[in-house]
Design a protein around this motif. Structure first.
Motif, PDB file in Angstrom:
ATOM      1  N   HIS A   1      16.550   3.134  23.076  1.00 22.23           N
ATOM      2  CA  HIS A   1      16.431   4.570  23.341  1.00 22.23           C
ATOM      3  C   HIS A   1      17.402   4.989  24.447  1.00 22.23           C
TER       4      HIS A   1
ATOM      5  N   ILE B   1      13.790   9.509  29.662  1.00 17.38           N
ATOM      6  CA  ILE B   1      12.758   8.684  29.029  1.00 17.38           C
ATOM      7  C   ILE B   1      11.638   8.505  30.050  1.00 17.38           C
TER       8      ILE B   1
ATOM      9  N   LEU C   1       7.647   5.013  29.543  1.00 20.89           N
ATOM     10  CA  LEU C   1       8.082   3.676  29.161  1.00 20.89           C
ATOM     11  C   LEU C   1       6.887   2.838  28.716  1.00 20.89           C
TER      12      LEU C   1
ATOM     13  N   ASP D   1      12.742   0.682  24.221  1.00 25.17           N
ATOM     14  CA  ASP D   1      13.143   1.516  25.354  1.00 25.17           C
ATOM     15  C   ASP D   1      14.622   1.323  25.671  1.00 25.17           C
TER      16      ASP D   1
END
Length: 407
Positions: A262, A365, A368, A259
């Motif tokens: 990302h 995003i 998660l 994450d």
């Protein structure tokens, strides 16, 4: 773009006839790839070997987060036809960074030696780059640098040179709980690391006001310093884990490394005007009490109370405090698995999230990864040996820790 002419002699005739062959090459002056005009210039067929994107320099690419962001730059560059040329500066032997070589195709990953005391070597690393990511950080003193020299002066120098070189986007990775006055536990004035990260942010803003600051919480994943920190036997004394107030006063919100990478990838690829000068908090979706979190990790490692594993209050055990002080004072190059008072201080500082602060979800995003969903896979290496037969049907996953807050 430049046009070169190659004169080639014909191999199928006896006379001396020559053929003019025009070959298109790409000048290094075009490497300012955040320019929309250059993005329209394609190289190759658009697949893995092509270049049609951004030149990015990653300081600290051999570290835990650095390896993951480099892998993502290479992976998603292929899928979205946006290929990255990644420049990896290194301060140690080259072979410690060579595992990053497979992140991109041939010619897409470059290695460049540099030193924080040599400004010219830093300039060389970012000469043709559009984006610079600073992941360099230190949590203990070494023979060559103090903690403050790396986290404050080193960050200032990189930011200053980025500004001089005309870098369009500079991303500085700090720490979530960075503060000028962190809460103190066993060190009188609190964590030096958190203080240095706070002043490092100020130094970066002074030199590069448009810099993007990323403040991650504890990052976990393969090869991390979070799960492995609690999994190592050196963190225990006689199968006992000592936490401040047994960990009931501390709230942690760890974030998965994929994450984090990302989020960094989104910052690299987004338009400069959309992210310039902003600060992002990279935290996981859920927060837990440290006691429950450690108990859950121990359960996945098969370290149960039945076999003598327990959690005790560090304030009430003098032997543990002396043990930590000794490790904090006597080490040659680096502490033993980070078992120092400095690490103990950061361990018990609760993760504080600004109510209106930007997070990973502000970068698009939305989904998660939860800590409890990944714990079993990354805890197997730290399981207690000899207690159970390694049978997948024998182990019953423990209940997840209690969720204190969610974002």
């Amino acid at each position: 773009m430049a046009l070169n002419i190659i004169i080639k002699r014909s191999l199928f005739s006896n006379n001396h006839n020559f053929v003019l062959i025009p070959i298109a090459t790409y000048s290094s002056q075009n490497f300012r790839t955040l320019d929309e005009n250059f993005i329209s210039i394609k190289r190759g067929t658009g697949y893995r070997s092509s270049f049609n994107g951004i030149v990015c320099t990653v300081f600290g690419g051999s570290g835990f987060i650095g390896k993951n962001i480099i892998q993502r730059l290479g992976k998603y560059g292929t899928q979205v036809t946006l290929k990255f040329s990644v420049i990896i500066p290194y301060r140690h032997e080259l072979y410690s960074s060579f595992e990053n070589k497979t992140a991109g195709d041939l010619g897409q990953i470059y290695f460049s030696e540099f030193c924080l005391n040599d400004d010219d070597s830093i300039r060389k690393c970012m000469k043709y780059s559009d984006v610079v990511i600073n992941l360099i950080g230190k949590d203990h003193d070494t023979w060559n640098y103090t903690l403050e020299q790396v986290n404050i002066e080193g960050a200032r120098k990189i930011a200053k040179i980025c500004k001089e070189m005309g870098i369009k986007k500079f991303i500085h990775v700090s720490a979530l709980n960075a503060s000028p006055n962190p809460r103190a536990f066993m060190i009188k004035n609190g964590s030096r690391f958190l203080k240095s990260k706070w002043y490092g942010e100020i130094a970066v803003r002074e030199e590069f006001p448009e810099a993007i600051i990323v403040k991650p919480s504890d990052v976990y994943g393969e090869g991390d310093t979070f799960i492995s920190y609690y999994g190592r036997t050196s963190r225990l004394i006689n199968r006992t884990l000592y936490l401040w107030a047994k960990g009931f006063e501390t709230i942690k919100q760890p974030v998965f490394v994929w994450d984090v990478s990302h989020g960094l990838y989104e910052l690299v690829t987004r338009h400069v005007q959309d992210v310039a000068g902003k600060t992002y908090q990279f935290v996981g979706p859920r927060g837990y009490i440290l006691h429950d979190l450690c108990k859950f990790m121990f359960a996945n490692m098969w370290k149960n109370e039945k076999w003598g594993f327990q959690i005790e209050d560090a304030r009430l055990d003098l032997c543990f405090q002396i043990y930590r002080i000794i490790l904090n004072k006597f080490y040659l190059t680096s502490p033993s698995h980070l078992q120092t008072l400095e690490r103990f201080e950061r361990e018990h500082v609760s993760d504080e999230i600004e109510e209106n602060g930007l997070t990973l979800k502000d970068l698009g995003i939305k989904k998660l990864i939860n800590f409890e969903d990944m714990m079993f896979s990354y805890s197997l290496i730290w399981k207690a040996p000899g207690e159970f037969v390694d049978d997948v049907y024998q182990f019953q996953p423990p209940p997840p820790p209690k969720i204190i807050r969610e974002i």
